[in-house]
Scaffold this active site. Structure first.
Site, short mmCIF file in Angstrom:
data_model
loop_
_atom_site.label_atom_id
_atom_site.label_comp_id
_atom_site.label_asym_id
_atom_site.label_seq_id
_atom_site.Cartn_x
_atom_site.Cartn_y
_atom_site.Cartn_z
NE ARG A 1 53.78 36.36 36.79
CZ ARG A 1 52.77 35.92 36.07
NH1 ARG A 1 51.58 36.49 36.18
NH2 ARG A 1 52.93 34.92 35.22
CG ASP B 1 43.65 40.26 37.85
OD1 ASP B 1 43.56 40.79 36.73
OD2 ASP B 1 44.29 39.21 38.06
CG ASP C 1 47.75 41.20 36.84
OD1 ASP C 1 48.71 41.18 37.64
OD2 ASP C 1 47.20 40.17 36.41
CG ASP D 1 45.44 35.93 37.31
OD1 ASP D 1 46.59 35.53 37.51
OD2 ASP D 1 45.02 36.24 36.19
#
Length: 556
Positions: free
Chosen positions: A449, A369, A396, A392
């Protein structure tokens, strides 16, 4: 997630960024999709090469051989008019002028249409008949080994159209094949494939809400000629009576990051502690891990090592990390905000990381991330950053984290951008938490997302600019999404509540949709954010101008 031959009642498309090449608004059912996250390639038939499902950031279908032709096909031989889209990355080539390709109307391994991304810096629309190829159209496009490209091939009647990353359009007319499967292929090249989607090729709406503008390379600006569809205000969640009080001024946190909780009144970062300037990896890693408040000014480019942490480096409580000027960069690794993961911990621990501000940084190239917030971390403000090309997630937020604001960031060159909520089985940690405000962010071709949410009682999404995305927002697991004043341009699915996992809730008001293929899905009721904090919503028509001008680095 895989969908096989759902020809009558299909879910809406999940990853079609550049698939709809026609003007206006159309309803396109999903016939097939595969992101290979289930770890297998069931439903695919291969010929030649060496095929496997492996990891390249996320799960992908890999063809590893470079000595011959290789193909993988899927879907129905009866499919007629559709658009197939996939992400493609050439990883190795054997010789000159090699290619990776997307197939349509494949009747066998030697008969199909295909869109070939070639190492001689061209994209070619071709057909293969009995193993003999014919070029129908071609265009120049820069092709780099190791870079992801989104290929899209639309077949409708005798009309064929292909694009690369939404541009470099090629088209032709040919009646050789009327039906057939989809597929991917390589020629003396190794390649990775991901996010394969097939959507039926519905025609344009007879009364589109906005005039066509093609696939612009720059962010569009609203004008008097288009008539974008402004979404109505739902009766389920009316505006609060009277105007809200004034929100905090420039340079101050706002949104959920300012809401009291967990013994913290608001987010102050390193205020009250020393200010230091760092320009080396060693200095940076030292100060972000120290106990107590610090304001850490980043000068120039700092490379974060992978080492034993997979490139993720812990930030301790009470820190402000801020870039100097417009050239401060973190590359190669990411920032982790949170104590180590434990499924057994289902309430905030005493040592939960809190009170973090990250501003004015370009962060890219992490192996995992770019920023990860986990394990009940709270009071976090992520503001005016440039986030791209993570392995990734770009950002997040998961495992019980709470009271965050994500504002004025630019997300680009990234696939699965910002996840809120760990997974469908993590309700014990996440339910009732994960309250986040997203405002004035530029989701610039960040594919999906933006965010994707589970379990949160309220995520507030306002005045963000969505430009050329597969989908904007997804709400699942009874999450509450309050979506207002955003501008969606060329977004296949602006907002979804019917998605992977249990349904979510979504209320929306006063959003503008231009050249989007579906409306924002609504369901249930959601608490008005004005219950928690003051804020002011800009006119959504100004968002395509205001947000790109103000989001990202060098603008605080």
């Amino acid at each position: 997630m895989k969908v096989r031959s759902r020809l009558a009642t299909a879910a809406v498309a999940a990853t079609v960024a550049a698939a709809m090449l026609y003007a206006g608004t159309a309803n396109a059912a999903t016939l097939f999709q595969d992101d290979f996250n289930d770890g297998n390639s069931s439903g695919w038939t291969t010929s030649g090469g060496t095929w496997s499902v492996t990891t390249d950031g996320t799960s992908v279908l890999r063809q590893a051989g470079t000595s011959s032709d290789a193909r993988a096909r899927a879907g129905s031989t009866a499919w007629t008019n559709y658009t197939v889209t996939a992400r493609v990355k050439l990883t190795a080539v054997n010789g000159a002028n090699r290619f990776a390709a997307l197939l349509a109307r494949a009747q066998s391994n030697t008969n199909y249409y295909y869109l070939a991304l070639r190492t001689n810096n061209t994209v070619e629309l071709k057909k293969l008949v009995g193993g003999s190829s014919t070029t129908l159209a071609s265009a120049a496009v820069t092709v780099t080994t190791g870079a992801w490209y989104t290929l899209s091939l639309k077949v409708t009647g005798s009309s064929l159209q292909g694009t690369v990353n939404g541009g470099a359009a090629v088209s032709a007319t040919d009646g050789q094949f009327a039906t057939g499967q989809i597929g991917v292929a390589t020629y003396n090249a190794a390649a990775n494939f991901d996010d394969v989607l097939v959507a039926d090729a519905a025609g344009p709406s007879p009364s589109p809400s906005t005039s066509a503008s093609g696939s612009p390379s720059a962010s569009p600006r609203p004008s008097g000629s288009p008539s974008p569809s402004a979404s109505p205000s739902p009766s389920a969640s009316p505006s609060p009576s009277g105007p809200p009080p004034n929100p905090p001024g420039p340079g101050q946190p706002d949104g959920f990051a300012t809401v009291a909780g967990y013994g913290q009144a608001t987010t102050t970062g390193g205020a009250g502690g020393p200010t230091v300037t760092v320009d080396t990896t060693e200095e940076f890693l030292d100060y972000i891990a120290r106990t107590g408040p610090y304001t850490i000014q980043v000068s120039g480019t700092i490379t974060l090592p992978t080492g034993t942490t997979d490139g993720m480096h812990n930030v301790s409580s009470d820190k402000t990390i801020v870039g100097l000027g417009s050239t401060a960069r973190l590359v190669g690794g990411g920032l982790n905000i949170g104590v180590p993961i434990s499924d057994a911990v289902t309430s905030p621990p005493a040592n939960a990381v809190h009170n973090i501000i990250i501003r004015n940084l370009s962060i890219s190239g992490a192996t995992d991330d770019l920023i990860n917030v986990q394990m009940f971390s709270h009071h976090i403000w992520i503001d005016h950053n440039d986030l791209s090309d993570g392995g990734d997630g770009a950002l997040d937020i998961k495992r019980g984290s709470d009271l965050l604001t994500v504002s004025w960031n630019r997300f680009h060159d990234h696939d699965k951008t910002t996840l809120v909520g760990h997974d469908d089985a993590n309700g014990a940690q996440d339910t009732g938490r994960l309250r986040v405000t997203y405002h004035h962010n530029f989701f610039d071709r960040s594919d999906q997302r933006n965010p994707r949410v589970r379990f949160s009682p309220l995520v507030h999404v306002y005045n963000n600019y969505y430009f050329d995305n597969s989908y904007g927002i997804a709400s699942t697991n009874e999450s509450g999404l309050f979506v207002e004043g955003n501008y969606f341009f060329s977004v296949n699915n602006p907002g979804r509540v019917e998605f992977s996992g249990p349904l979510g809730r979504m209320v929306e008001r006063n959003n503008i949709l231009v050249e989007c293929n579906h409306p924002i899905e609504v369901r249930g009721t959601v608490t008005d954010p004005a219950t928690f904090y003051p804020y002011t919503v800009d006119d959504p028509a100004t968002v395509p101008t205001v947000v790109p001008a103000g989001a990202g680095v060098g603008k605080i």
